[in-house]
Design a protein around this motif. Structure first.
Motif, mmCIF file in Angstrom:
data_model
loop_
_atom_site.group_PDB
_atom_site.id
_atom_site.type_symbol
_atom_site.label_atom_id
_atom_site.label_comp_id
_atom_site.label_asym_id
_atom_site.label_seq_id
_atom_site.Cartn_x
_atom_site.Cartn_y
_atom_site.Cartn_z
ATOM 1 N N GLY A 23 40.176 41.093 50.847
ATOM 2 C CA GLY A 23 38.765 40.948 50.506
ATOM 3 C C GLY A 23 37.972 42.229 50.641
ATOM 4 N N ALA A 24 38.670 43.370 50.604
ATOM 5 C CA ALA A 24 37.998 44.660 50.761
ATOM 6 C C ALA A 24 37.852 45.417 49.451
ATOM 7 N N ALA A 25 38.402 44.890 48.364
ATOM 8 C CA ALA A 25 38.355 45.570 47.071
ATOM 9 C C ALA A 25 38.473 44.540 45.969
ATOM 10 N N LEU A 26 38.205 44.981 44.747
ATOM 11 C CA LEU A 26 38.333 44.132 43.568
ATOM 12 C C LEU A 26 39.325 44.764 42.596
ATOM 13 N N PRO A 27 40.095 43.946 41.888
ATOM 14 C CA PRO A 27 41.071 44.512 40.933
ATOM 15 C C PRO A 27 40.361 45.111 39.733
ATOM 16 N N LEU A 28 40.808 46.260 39.286
ATOM 17 C CA LEU A 28 40.223 46.922 38.126
ATOM 18 C C LEU A 28 40.965 46.479 36.878
ATOM 19 N N GLU A 29 40.266 45.780 35.999
ATOM 20 C CA GLU A 29 40.826 45.271 34.751
ATOM 21 C C GLU A 29 42.088 44.444 34.985
ATOM 22 N N GLY A 30 42.140 43.769 36.116
ATOM 23 C CA GLY A 30 43.235 42.857 36.400
ATOM 24 C C GLY A 30 44.581 43.506 36.623
ATOM 25 N N GLY A 31 44.605 44.823 36.824
ATOM 26 C CA GLY A 31 45.871 45.532 36.946
ATOM 27 C C GLY A 31 46.224 45.931 38.363
ATOM 28 N N ALA A 32 47.022 47.004 38.471
ATOM 29 C CA ALA A 32 47.526 47.449 39.760
ATOM 30 C C ALA A 32 46.628 48.486 40.411
ATOM 31 N N THR A 33 45.395 48.606 39.924
ATOM 32 C CA THR A 33 44.397 49.489 40.523
ATOM 33 C C THR A 33 43.238 48.635 41.013
ATOM 34 N N MET A 50 27.736 51.257 47.351
ATOM 35 C CA MET A 50 28.008 50.194 48.315
ATOM 36 C C MET A 50 29.402 49.625 48.110
ATOM 37 N N PRO A 51 29.907 48.837 49.086
ATOM 38 C CA PRO A 51 31.198 48.176 48.892
ATOM 39 C C PRO A 51 31.174 47.273 47.671
ATOM 40 N N ALA A 52 32.233 47.274 46.905
ATOM 41 C CA ALA A 52 32.284 46.476 45.679
ATOM 42 C C ALA A 52 32.106 44.995 45.953
ATOM 43 N N VAL A 53 32.579 44.532 47.091
ATOM 44 C CA VAL A 53 32.504 43.106 47.409
ATOM 45 C C VAL A 53 31.140 42.704 47.963
ATOM 46 N N GLU A 54 30.228 43.661 48.094
ATOM 47 C CA GLU A 54 28.897 43.359 48.618
ATOM 48 C C GLU A 54 27.795 43.679 47.606
ATOM 49 N N THR A 55 28.130 43.632 46.335
ATOM 50 C CA THR A 55 27.156 43.958 45.293
ATOM 51 C C THR A 55 26.045 42.906 45.250
ATOM 52 N N ALA A 62 28.100 42.266 36.056
ATOM 53 C CA ALA A 62 28.610 43.553 35.578
ATOM 54 C C ALA A 62 29.823 44.005 36.389
ATOM 55 N N VAL A 63 29.794 43.732 37.680
ATOM 56 C CA VAL A 63 30.931 44.092 38.533
ATOM 57 C C VAL A 63 32.148 43.241 38.183
ATOM 58 N N LEU A 64 31.951 41.941 38.036
ATOM 59 C CA LEU A 64 33.073 41.055 37.715
ATOM 60 C C LEU A 64 33.667 41.378 36.350
ATOM 61 N N ALA A 65 32.842 41.868 35.425
ATOM 62 C CA ALA A 65 33.367 42.249 34.113
ATOM 63 C C ALA A 65 34.412 43.348 34.226
ATOM 64 N N LEU A 66 34.291 44.185 35.234
ATOM 65 C CA LEU A 66 35.260 45.270 35.432
ATOM 66 C C LEU A 66 36.614 44.759 35.917
ATOM 67 N N THR A 67 36.661 43.522 36.374
ATOM 68 C CA THR A 67 37.910 42.976 36.913
ATOM 69 C C THR A 67 38.748 42.270 35.849
ATOM 70 N N ARG A 68 38.189 42.045 34.667
ATOM 71 C CA ARG A 68 38.891 41.269 33.647
ATOM 72 C C ARG A 68 39.810 42.150 32.815
ATOM 73 N N PRO A 69 41.032 41.686 32.539
ATOM 74 C CA PRO A 69 41.955 42.468 31.704
ATOM 75 C C PRO A 69 41.405 42.657 30.296
ATOM 76 N N LEU A 70 41.685 43.816 29.710
ATOM 77 C CA LEU A 70 41.301 44.065 28.324
ATOM 78 C C LEU A 70 42.330 43.460 27.382
ATOM 79 N N GLN A 71 41.897 43.144 26.172
ATOM 80 C CA GLN A 71 42.846 42.674 25.171
ATOM 81 C C GLN A 71 43.672 43.853 24.663
#
Length: 350
Positions: A23-33, A50-55, A62-71
């Motif tokens: 719970g200290a980070a969010l996945p970037l585009e659903g991948g291994a970063t 600020m911490p990503a999980v405390e936005t 906008a933050v959650l959009a960064l976690t979704r995989p691209l087509q």
């Protein structure tokens, strides 16, 4: 009001998965970063880090959009399934390219080079008929078409092809010959270019340069915040594409390293590449053999800039690039495999 969320504090591989699980980070585009921090930008002004999980709640979409995989882009496997960014191989069918001095101007030489690039691991061949090196004379569409169409027609029988052009007439001819992607340094600003791409239903790469004139663009290399200004320009071109009927999932973006930018601008763009992930499009980076690479590495001849080019490619991959446009395919693919293996602890096969 314009808002941007810039992912920061990136982690890769096992560290990324552990941080997300904790719970200290969010996945970037659903991948291994993963990203641990976010920088919030509103109307061109940085308002917080600020911490990503405390936005704050107002920014969470906008933050959650960064976690979704691209087509997947251009009909190719995405970076996650490949285990590395896609590799777009440069094939200049010109007599005056800055990087190869016209080695592929002859059609037979061009086809042999394309075969070698594919054998080395290229995912797509990017065919261009106009040199965009500083001081290069412009090429009319008729000449450009005569150079590239026979080459594209042959390569497209066996591999995905993109056409590197800024001319609408050339785009149409290349697509009719079998190209699947338009790679445009002018971001479809030539009259009729948007219409050609929309009618064809092809994928497009939109690049930033501050002026459509290849000479004048270097007179506009002035930015208050180059990463933010390039991102906002690309957002405006994405909007123009969508208005013309080109959906976002068919669009990739390119920050345009070396096009109307200083060395410092180029480095800032690579370093802050994650900011552009907020556009919701794959990012293509083309640094291969460019002047700033040679200047930093102390190498004069473009063909001797391999090590520096691979270094920038790996740096871009680590910051979210989904595609890399390169001259030295085998070396870039090997470097990407080794980088990914080191950060994940698992070898990429094939």
């Amino acid at each position: 009001m314009t808002r941007w969320v810039e992912p920061m504090g990136l982690l890769h591989g096992r560290g990324a998965f552990a941080a997300v699980a904790a719970g200290a980070a969010l996945p970037l585009e659903g991948g291994a970063t993963a990203f641990t921090l976010v920088r919030l930008i509103e109307n061109g002004r940085i308002i917080g880090l600020m911490p990503a999980v405390e936005t704050p709640e107002a920014w969470q979409d906008a933050v959650l959009a960064l976690t979704r995989p691209l087509q997947p882009f251009g009909g190719l496997p995405d970076a996650a399934s490949l285990g590395r960014p896609q590799v777009m191989a440069v094939l200049n069918v010109t007599p005056d390219s800055f990087s190869d001095g016209g080695r592929h101007f002859d059609m037979r030489a061009a086809l042999m080079a394309a075969d070698a690039m594919l054998e080395a691991g290229a995912d797509m061949i990017d065919v261009g008929g106009e040199s965009t090196r500083p001081g290069a004379p412009p090429v009319d569409p008729e000449t450009e078409i005569a150079r590239i169409v026979p080459v594209i027609r042959e390569i497209a029988k066996n591999a995905p092809v993109s056409v590197d052009t800024r001319h609408a007439a050339t785009m149409r001819a290349a697509l009719e010959a079998g190209a699947e992607v338009i790679n445009d340094i002018a971001a479809l600003r030539d009259p009729g270019a948007l219409e050609v791409a929309a009618e064809a239903g092809c994928s497009v790469v939109l690049m930033h340069m501050p002026d459509t004139d290849l000479v004048a663009m270097h007179q506009h290399a002035e930015y208050e915040d180059v990463a933010l200004e390039v991102t906002e320009f690309l957002a405006s071109r994405i909007a123009a594409c969508e208005a013309a009927g080109i959906p976002r999932h068919r669009i990739a973006v390119d920050p345009g390293l070396g096009f109307g930018k200083t060395i410092e601008h180029n480095l800032e763009l690579v370093n802050r590449l994650p900011l552009m992930l907020g556009l919701g499009c794959p990012i293509l980076v083309g640094a291969s053999r460019k002047r700033f690479v040679g200047t930093i590495a102390g190498v004069t001849k473009p063909r001797d800039r391999l090590a520096g080019s691979v270094g920038v490619a790996v740096a871009a991959a680590a910051r979210g690039a989904a595609m890399l446009r390169v001259h030295d395919v085998a070396e870039t693919v090997a470097a990407l495999k080794l980088w990914r293996a080191c950060v994940t602890g698992a070898a990429v096969q094939g």
